[in-house]
Design an enzyme around this catalytic site. Structure first.
Site, PDB file in Angstrom:
ATOM      1  N   LEU A  56       0.667  -1.250  -0.180  1.00 59.89           N
ATOM      2  CA  LEU A  56       0.008  -0.042   0.158  1.00 59.89           C
ATOM      3  C   LEU A  56       0.876   1.222   0.327  1.00 59.89           C
ATOM      4  CD1 LEU A  56      -2.538  -0.666   2.151  1.00 59.89           C
ATOM      5  CD2 LEU A  56      -2.912  -0.994  -0.367  1.00 59.89           C
ATOM      6  N   ASP A 116       6.707  -2.003 -14.885  1.00 59.81           N
ATOM      7  CA  ASP A 116       5.283  -2.400 -15.060  1.00 59.81           C
ATOM      8  C   ASP A 116       5.577  -0.906 -15.195  1.00 59.81           C
ATOM      9  OD1 ASP A 116       2.830  -3.206 -15.764  1.00 59.81           O
ATOM     10  OD2 ASP A 116       2.351  -2.970 -13.371  1.00 59.81           O
TER      11      ASP A 116
END
Length: 504
Positions: free
Chosen positions: A81, A190
């Site tokens: 997170l 990514d």
């Protein structure tokens, strides 16, 4: 007084936070870094040097990692997170909290963080620190307040990104990738629209988190294989050419306003259905020639064979000539308000004097000082009977005339009378310095006001009013970070007095 600029970062993707163990670039330097609190690398545009943070600092900044501070758009779906937080120096930060064993080796994590932390560029949301405490592994970065490219493209239906801004995003991210290659870190994991962030000026930046070497808890790419470079599917390794493939998918996002699988987009391009590829929200408000160039560049980036893809310098050479509105600020093109740093939340509750100082309400401060009179001067002077000379009486008379002028808002006369009192030097009064400081502020003399407020502090080192007056003077001098420091210090002193110190 601390003085540190505030800036921001959010960085998210529904499944992108997973990372891989394999990578074809290793840091060969032995692990070493300055002691905690130190830093490496030059500062750039107010970015602090990279340093080690304590877990206590980051808990405090994020309200003990409160769910209210989570800024990952994916929420609980992402294993790692990202939280927003605010340090005691009021700098906003983004804190990426890894799963418990994402980086089992603290040395490896620290080494990799320090490597990325040396990077400093205006096109990056820079890494400014890390924390390694027990099983905790955390990264600290600049916080970007204006969301991600994904949010602007896919979720802001009422405010589409205009064409010129899309071209700017493409160029700025290409410049970020070129800088990373130049610095010997060409591998970015990514790359996608969730990793492109908008800073306080609306300028696009590339998240630094994608530069971190793979951790143990997943892959280098999200699990959606449709967007994964074909060579990664073959051998599981990220290469510089893989990054260019991912850049091509971002170009498709910019062209279409949707997340289109590369294979589907390439079919449309081969069929010369370019207009079908373009974002309908643009409603024809784009140059067909520029669109054709961008489509061609995306097609080159998405080539199956890695060696057929362009490098970052090729990207910049193609994108630079397409920039048509260099003079228009990004926040204008994005249709967002210019970011103004909100007044920092005080660390202590504010009294009426504190509230007036925070608002820079000189009229309210004047009323408070008139009402307070000289009660805070008690004990600052011990005069013997012999000192009650004519000179002393004249000095007190000058102060009295100054008080009348101060009450009647004749601030120039008050300055003259208070100066006569101060110049004699037989008696010192913090209140006189505070009052003359306010008079200087009301006469647009903030430098003199600051000197008087500092003198008041010298006479009475723990007097909140002296700090409040310095805060207002510093704010008038546009030294807002220092002013905020002073305001909090004053509020802390007031709180201390209320707990049993000298009556205020």
């Amino acid at each position: 007084m601390g003085c540190c600029e505030s800036t921001f970062l959010t960085e998210t993707h529904p499944e992108q936070e997973n990372q891989n163990q394999q990578q074809n670039q290793q840091q060969n330097t032995p692990f070493s870094h300055p002691s905690a609190g130190g830093g490496v690398g030059p500062t750039a545009d107010g970015v602090p040097p990279f340093s080690e943070f304590s877990l206590a600092d980051l808990k405090s900044a994020t309200n003990n990692f409160s769910s209210d501070f989570i800024v990952s758009e994916s929420g609980e779906k992402a294993p790692n997170l990202v939280y927003k937080g605010r340090l005691q120096n009021r700098r906003w930060i983004a804190v990426k909290k890894f799963t418990k064993m994402a980086w089992p080796d603290p040395k490896q994590f620290a080494e990799e963080a320090w490597g990325v932390g040396k990077m400093r560029h205006r096109r990056l949301a820079n890494l400014i620190g890390y924390c390694c405490d027990g099983d905790e592994r955390l990264l600290v970065a600049e916080y970007m307040p204006n969301d991600t490219l994904a949010k602007h493209l896919f979720h802001w239906e009422n405010q589409t990104i205009e064409w010129a801004m899309r071209l700017r995003v493409a160029l700025y991210i290409a410049e970020a990738l070129d800088y990373c290659c130049t610095e010997g870190r060409p591998l970015y994991h990514d790359l996608n629209a969730y990793r492109v962030l908008f800073d306080e000026d609306g300028d696009p930046r590339l998240s630094c988190f994608g530069l971190m070497k793979n951790s143990r808890d997943g892959r280098s790419y999200s699990t959606n294989l449709a967007y994964t470079p074909p060579e990664y599917l073959r051998n599981g390794r990220v290469t510089p050419e893989s990054v260019i493939f991912s850049f091509g998918t971002v170009l498709l996002d910019l062209l279409s306003g949707k997340h289109i699988p590369p294979s589907h987009a390439l079919d449309m391009i081969r069929g010369k259905n370019i207009l079908l590829l373009m974002d309908s929200h643009l409603e024809g408000n784009f140059s067909t020639e520029e669109g054709t160039v961008l489509v061609g560049l995306a097609s080159r980036c998405l080539q199956y064979e890695p060696r057929e893809r362009p490098n970052p310098k090729n990207l910049i050479a193609t994108l630079s000539p397409l920039q048509t509105k260099p003079e228009v600020p990004s926040y204008v093109m994005l249709g967002i308000p210019k970011h103004e740093e909100a007044p920092p939340t005080p660390q202590h509750p504010l009294s009426p004097m504190g509230e007036a100082s925070a608002r820079m309400d000189l009229t309210a401060i004047h009323q408070i000082l008139v009402m307070t009179h000289y009660r805070d001067d008690e004990g600052t002077n011990e005069l013997s009977f012999q000192e009650w000379t004519q000179q002393m009486r004249d000095m007190l008379e000058a102060r009295k005339r100054g008080d009348f002028a101060f009450r009647d808002k004749d601030f120039k006369t008050a300055i003259e009378c208070y100066t006569q009192f101060i110049d004699v030097g037989t008696m010192v009064s913090p209140t006189v310095y505070a009052r003359r400081s306010l008079c200087h502020l009301l006469c647009d003399q903030p430098d003199a006001a600051l000197r008087d407020a500092m003198q008041a502090q010298c006479v009475y080192p723990e007097w909140p009013t002296a700090f409040y007056m310095q805060a207002v003077a510093l704010a008038k001098l546009d030294m807002h970070k220092d002013a905020a420091d002073m305001l909090n210090e004053a509020a802390g002193l007031e709180e201390k007095r209320q707990r049993g110190g000298r009556s205020s």
